[in-house]
Design a protein around this motif. Structure first.
Motif, PDB file in Angstrom:
ATOM      1  N   ARG A  20       0.879  -1.100   0.061  1.00  0.00           N
ATOM      2  CA  ARG A  20       0.010   0.055   0.053  1.00  0.00           C
ATOM      3  C   ARG A  20       0.962   1.274   0.041  1.00  0.00           C
ATOM      4  O   ARG A  20       1.810   1.276   0.757  1.00  0.00           O
ATOM      5  N   CYS A  21       0.539   2.163  -0.817  1.00  0.00           N
ATOM      6  CA  CYS A  21       1.237   3.611  -0.976  1.00  0.00           C
ATOM      7  C   CYS A  21       0.970   4.027   0.599  1.00  0.00           C
ATOM      8  O   CYS A  21      -0.186   4.179   0.957  1.00  0.00           O
ATOM      9  N   CYS A  24      -1.071   7.696  -0.781  1.00  0.00           N
ATOM     10  CA  CYS A  24      -2.555   7.778  -1.113  1.00  0.00           C
ATOM     11  C   CYS A  24      -3.209   6.471  -0.716  1.00  0.00           C
ATOM     12  O   CYS A  24      -4.616   6.311  -0.872  1.00  0.00           O
ATOM     13  N   ILE A  26      -3.176   3.293  -2.139  1.00  0.00           N
ATOM     14  CA  ILE A  26      -3.672   2.461  -3.364  1.00  0.00           C
ATOM     15  C   ILE A  26      -2.720   1.166  -3.198  1.00  0.00           C
ATOM     16  O   ILE A  26      -1.561   1.375  -2.930  1.00  0.00           O
ATOM     17  N   LEU A  28      -0.436  -1.529  -4.918  1.00  0.00           N
ATOM     18  CA  LEU A  28       0.372  -1.519  -6.176  1.00  0.00           C
ATOM     19  C   LEU A  28       1.604  -2.748  -6.063  1.00  0.00           C
ATOM     20  O   LEU A  28       1.892  -2.875  -4.731  1.00  0.00           O
ATOM     21  N   HIS A  36       6.006   4.953  -7.995  1.00  0.00           N
ATOM     22  CA  HIS A  36       4.671   5.542  -7.837  1.00  0.00           C
ATOM     23  C   HIS A  36       4.925   6.341  -6.275  1.00  0.00           C
ATOM     24  O   HIS A  36       4.596   7.647  -6.577  1.00  0.00           O
ATOM     25  N   CYS A  40       4.373  10.354  -5.904  1.00  0.00           N
ATOM     26  CA  CYS A  40       3.223  10.638  -4.922  1.00  0.00           C
ATOM     27  C   CYS A  40       3.628  11.553  -3.796  1.00  0.00           C
ATOM     28  O   CYS A  40       3.117  12.512  -3.440  1.00  0.00           O
ATOM     29  N   ARG A  52      -5.380  14.434  -0.960  1.00  0.00           N
ATOM     30  CA  ARG A  52      -6.348  13.522  -0.589  1.00  0.00           C
ATOM     31  C   ARG A  52      -7.808  13.951  -0.947  1.00  0.00           C
ATOM     32  O   ARG A  52      -8.881  13.065  -1.129  1.00  0.00           O
TER      33      ARG A  52
END
Length: 55
Positions: A20-21, A24, A26, A28, A36, A40, A52
């Protein structure tokens, strides 16, 4: 340019690991997440708290 054929299993195994990032949130695959998160974090630092706000 045959880097991909030299280790067919190695990279694909990494794509099976989802993380999880921290910015943010999500999910990946690890190889993508590394790229990312750099973007980010850069976006987060340039936009401040508006990251956000997905609306």
């Amino acid at each position: 340019g045959s880097e991909f054929t030299s280790s067919p299993r190695g990279d694909k195994a990494a794509y099976d690991i989802l993380r999880r990032c921290s910015q943010c949130g999500i999910l990946l695959p690890l190889p993508i997440l590394n790229q990312h998160q750099e973007k980010c974090r850069w976006l987060a630092s340039s936009k401040g708290k508006q990251v956000r706000n997905f609306s």
